[in-house]
Design an enzyme around this catalytic site. Structure first.
Site, PDB file in Angstrom:
ATOM      1  N   ASP A   1       3.645  -3.884   1.355  1.00  0.00           N
ATOM      2  CA  ASP A   1       3.642  -3.442   2.748  1.00  0.00           C
ATOM      3  C   ASP A   1       3.457  -1.933   2.757  1.00  0.00           C
ATOM      4  O   ASP A   1       4.201  -1.199   2.079  1.00  0.00           O
ATOM      5  CB  ASP A   1       4.968  -3.828   3.412  1.00  0.00           C
ATOM      6  CG  ASP A   1       5.084  -3.275   4.810  1.00  0.00           C
ATOM      7  OD1 ASP A   1       4.541  -3.892   5.735  1.00  0.00           O
ATOM      8  OD2 ASP A   1       5.723  -2.205   4.972  1.00  0.00           O
TER       9      ASP A   1
ATOM     10  N   GLU B   1      -2.477  -3.056  -0.090  1.00  0.00           N
ATOM     11  CA  GLU B   1      -2.855  -4.211   0.729  1.00  0.00           C
ATOM     12  C   GLU B   1      -1.672  -5.179   0.832  1.00  0.00           C
ATOM     13  O   GLU B   1      -1.092  -5.591  -0.178  1.00  0.00           O
ATOM     14  CB  GLU B   1      -4.061  -4.926   0.114  1.00  0.00           C
ATOM     15  CG  GLU B   1      -4.408  -6.260   0.743  1.00  0.00           C
ATOM     16  CD  GLU B   1      -4.681  -6.189   2.237  1.00  0.00           C
ATOM     17  OE1 GLU B   1      -4.091  -6.988   2.991  1.00  0.00           O
ATOM     18  OE2 GLU B   1      -5.490  -5.327   2.650  1.00  0.00           O
TER      19      GLU B   1
ATOM     20  N   ASP C   1      -6.627   2.520   7.026  1.00  0.00           N
ATOM     21  CA  ASP C   1      -7.516   1.533   7.652  1.00  0.00           C
ATOM     22  C   ASP C   1      -6.779   0.203   7.723  1.00  0.00           C
ATOM     23  O   ASP C   1      -7.326  -0.844   7.426  1.00  0.00           O
ATOM     24  CB  ASP C   1      -8.800   1.417   6.821  1.00  0.00           C
ATOM     25  CG  ASP C   1      -9.851   0.537   7.489  1.00  0.00           C
ATOM     26  OD1 ASP C   1      -9.714   0.279   8.701  1.00  0.00           O
ATOM     27  OD2 ASP C   1     -10.786   0.109   6.800  1.00  0.00           O
TER      28      ASP C   1
END
Length: 237
Positions: free
Chosen positions: A134, A102, A157
């Site tokens: 990242d 994340e 996602d």
């Protein structure tokens, strides 16, 4: 966390819970609308906790596509968001470990507070590791490690789709070089999946040029075109 500030009250009370500067320099906002939570970036809606059907289906379909008898699966999820994808993986009997990458540290921090209720505080599960990084950089480093961790399932996602990325740099994930990095992290028989808010024919064609098996799963949503999950396995050498 900032003190809640009431924004408006219509049929459901809307409360801004936090407003921070995100890693990309934009305005990142968490707000509660009635019983649900929403995340916005620079005024653009990113996600909420109202449904999550297609995100969960991405994980379920990926695990279902694994070879019969595969257990103790390792799952990599790109993007923590509201936690639906990670929770679906952790709840599956075939899964032993979930890694989540994340970008936004504040999104991770929000899971320690009210947002964590949406997915039962996934980051506190001992089988779950959340990496604040990242995703493009993390994948580049992971795929070139001397002994890379290989995943049975990789679910991306991180964006609204190959042609609608939240971070400009993320377009590399959907190009040949990015797919090659992801493929190097797949265990034999593993499944690579991508979430998209719409069908992208050029991306499907790219996947079909790199994998022997590609499945396109459409998930009907309340409004607009169906969400789409791309599943790819058995990479071509």
């Amino acid at each position: 966390m900032n003190q809640p500030t009431r924004v408006s009250a219509t049929e459901e009370e809307t409360v801004t819970l936090a407003r921070v500067t995100g890693e990309t320099g934009g305005d990142l906002v968490l707000r509660r609308v009635g019983a649900h939570y929403e995340i916005f970036s620079n005024g653009v809606f990113l996600m909420d906790t109202r449904d999550g059907t297609s995100e969960r289906e991405m994980v379920r379909a990926s695990l279902a596509a694994l070879p019969q008898g595969r257990s103790h699966a390792r799952v990599l999820v790109g993007g923590l968001g509201v936690g639906f994808s990670a929770r679906e993986a952790l709840d599956h009997p075939r899964v032993a470990r979930v890694d989540v990458v994340e970008l936004e540290p504040q999104v991770i921090a929000w899971h320690d507070d009210e947002l964590g209720e949406a997915a039962d505080h996934v980051h506190r599960d001992p089988r779950c590791r959340v990496h604040n990084a990242d995703i493009v950089t993390w994948l580049a480093e992971a795929s070139t490690a001397d002994r890379p961790v290989r995943y049975d399932v990789i679910c991306l996602d991180t964006d609204n789709g190959p042609d609608w990325t939240v971070v400009e740099n993320n377009n590399r994930l959907y190009e040949e070089a990015g797919i090659a990095r992801l493929t190097r992290l797949l265990a034999p028989g593993g499944v690579l999946s991508f979430w998209s808010a719409n069908a992208v024919a050029s991306f499907e064609a790219l996947l079909r040029s790199r994998f022997r098996t590609v499945e396109v799963v459409e998930v009907v949503v309340a409004r607009g075109v169906p969400d789409v999950v791309y599943l790819a396995s058995d990479p071509l050498t």
